[in-house]
Motif scaffolding. Structure first.
Motif, PDB file in Angstrom:
ATOM      1  N   ALA A 127      68.820 -19.725  44.406  1.00  0.00           N
ATOM      2  CA  ALA A 127      68.143 -20.661  45.304  1.00  0.00           C
ATOM      3  C   ALA A 127      68.376 -20.319  46.773  1.00  0.00           C
ATOM      4  O   ALA A 127      67.437 -20.367  47.582  1.00  0.00           O
ATOM      5  N   GLU A 128      69.591 -19.969  47.146  1.00  0.00           N
ATOM      6  CA  GLU A 128      69.881 -19.662  48.549  1.00  0.00           C
ATOM      7  C   GLU A 128      69.124 -18.417  49.004  1.00  0.00           C
ATOM      8  O   GLU A 128      68.543 -18.391  50.087  1.00  0.00           O
ATOM      9  N   ASP A 129      69.114 -17.375  48.176  1.00  0.00           N
ATOM     10  CA  ASP A 129      68.362 -16.173  48.525  1.00  0.00           C
ATOM     11  C   ASP A 129      66.866 -16.458  48.595  1.00  0.00           C
ATOM     12  O   ASP A 129      66.162 -15.917  49.444  1.00  0.00           O
ATOM     13  N   ALA A 130      66.372 -17.304  47.720  1.00  0.00           N
ATOM     14  CA  ALA A 130      64.955 -17.662  47.747  1.00  0.00           C
ATOM     15  C   ALA A 130      64.610 -18.364  49.055  1.00  0.00           C
ATOM     16  O   ALA A 130      63.567 -18.095  49.666  1.00  0.00           O
ATOM     17  N   ARG A 131      65.492 -19.256  49.526  1.00  0.00           N
ATOM     18  CA  ARG A 131      65.260 -19.925  50.804  1.00  0.00           C
ATOM     19  C   ARG A 131      65.282 -18.918  51.958  1.00  0.00           C
ATOM     20  O   ARG A 131      64.477 -18.993  52.881  1.00  0.00           O
ATOM     21  N   GLU A 132      66.231 -17.967  51.903  1.00  0.00           N
ATOM     22  CA  GLU A 132      66.308 -16.934  52.943  1.00  0.00           C
ATOM     23  C   GLU A 132      65.032 -16.107  52.982  1.00  0.00           C
ATOM     24  O   GLU A 132      64.494 -15.819  54.049  1.00  0.00           O
ATOM     25  N   HIS A 192      58.215 -16.712  56.552  1.00  0.00           N
ATOM     26  CA  HIS A 192      57.646 -17.695  57.474  1.00  0.00           C
ATOM     27  C   HIS A 192      57.762 -17.196  58.920  1.00  0.00           C
ATOM     28  O   HIS A 192      56.806 -17.279  59.695  1.00  0.00           O
ATOM     29  N   ALA A 234      62.039 -16.986  51.888  1.00  0.00           N
ATOM     30  CA  ALA A 234      60.946 -17.835  52.366  1.00  0.00           C
ATOM     31  C   ALA A 234      60.997 -17.975  53.881  1.00  0.00           C
ATOM     32  O   ALA A 234      59.962 -17.893  54.559  1.00  0.00           O
ATOM     33  N   ALA A 235      62.181 -18.158  54.441  1.00  0.00           N
ATOM     34  CA  ALA A 235      62.326 -18.284  55.894  1.00  0.00           C
ATOM     35  C   ALA A 235      61.951 -16.973  56.588  1.00  0.00           C
ATOM     36  O   ALA A 235      61.280 -16.979  57.627  1.00  0.00           O
TER      37      ALA A 235
END
Length: 84
Positions: free
Chosen positions: A62-67, A73, A69-70
């Motif tokens: 999850a943390e890597d997925a957020r990174e 973006h 995505a950011a």
């Protein structure tokens, strides 16, 4: 394109993605030890997508997925900004 070619294409793309992700993390001083396991895999086709297109599946935590995505973006925002 036959199934063998699709698999080979997806395997290459998955490998490229994994190497790029590891380089990005290393350049920022983030540990690459926790990504020793494969984060990308391949399938020759998907039920949800037309045949004839190689598919790569990401298996990020999850943390890597957020990174990621950011990162994407920020890239979109930079690309949308007018040149100075």
């Amino acid at each position: 394109m036959g199934d063998r070619e699709l698999v080979a294409c997806a395997q290459r793309a998955a490998g490229e993605l994994e190497r790029a992700w590891a380089r990005w993390r290393a350049a920022r001083g983030l540990s690459t030890d926790d990504i020793a396991e494969s984060v990308a895999s391949y399938v020759s086709h998907s039920i949800d997508h037309p045949l004839g297109r190689a598919r790569v599946v990401l298996g990020l935590d999850a943390e890597d997925a957020r990174e990621l995505a950011a990162l994407l973006h920020r890239h979109e925002q930079e690309a949308a900004e007018p040149s100075r």
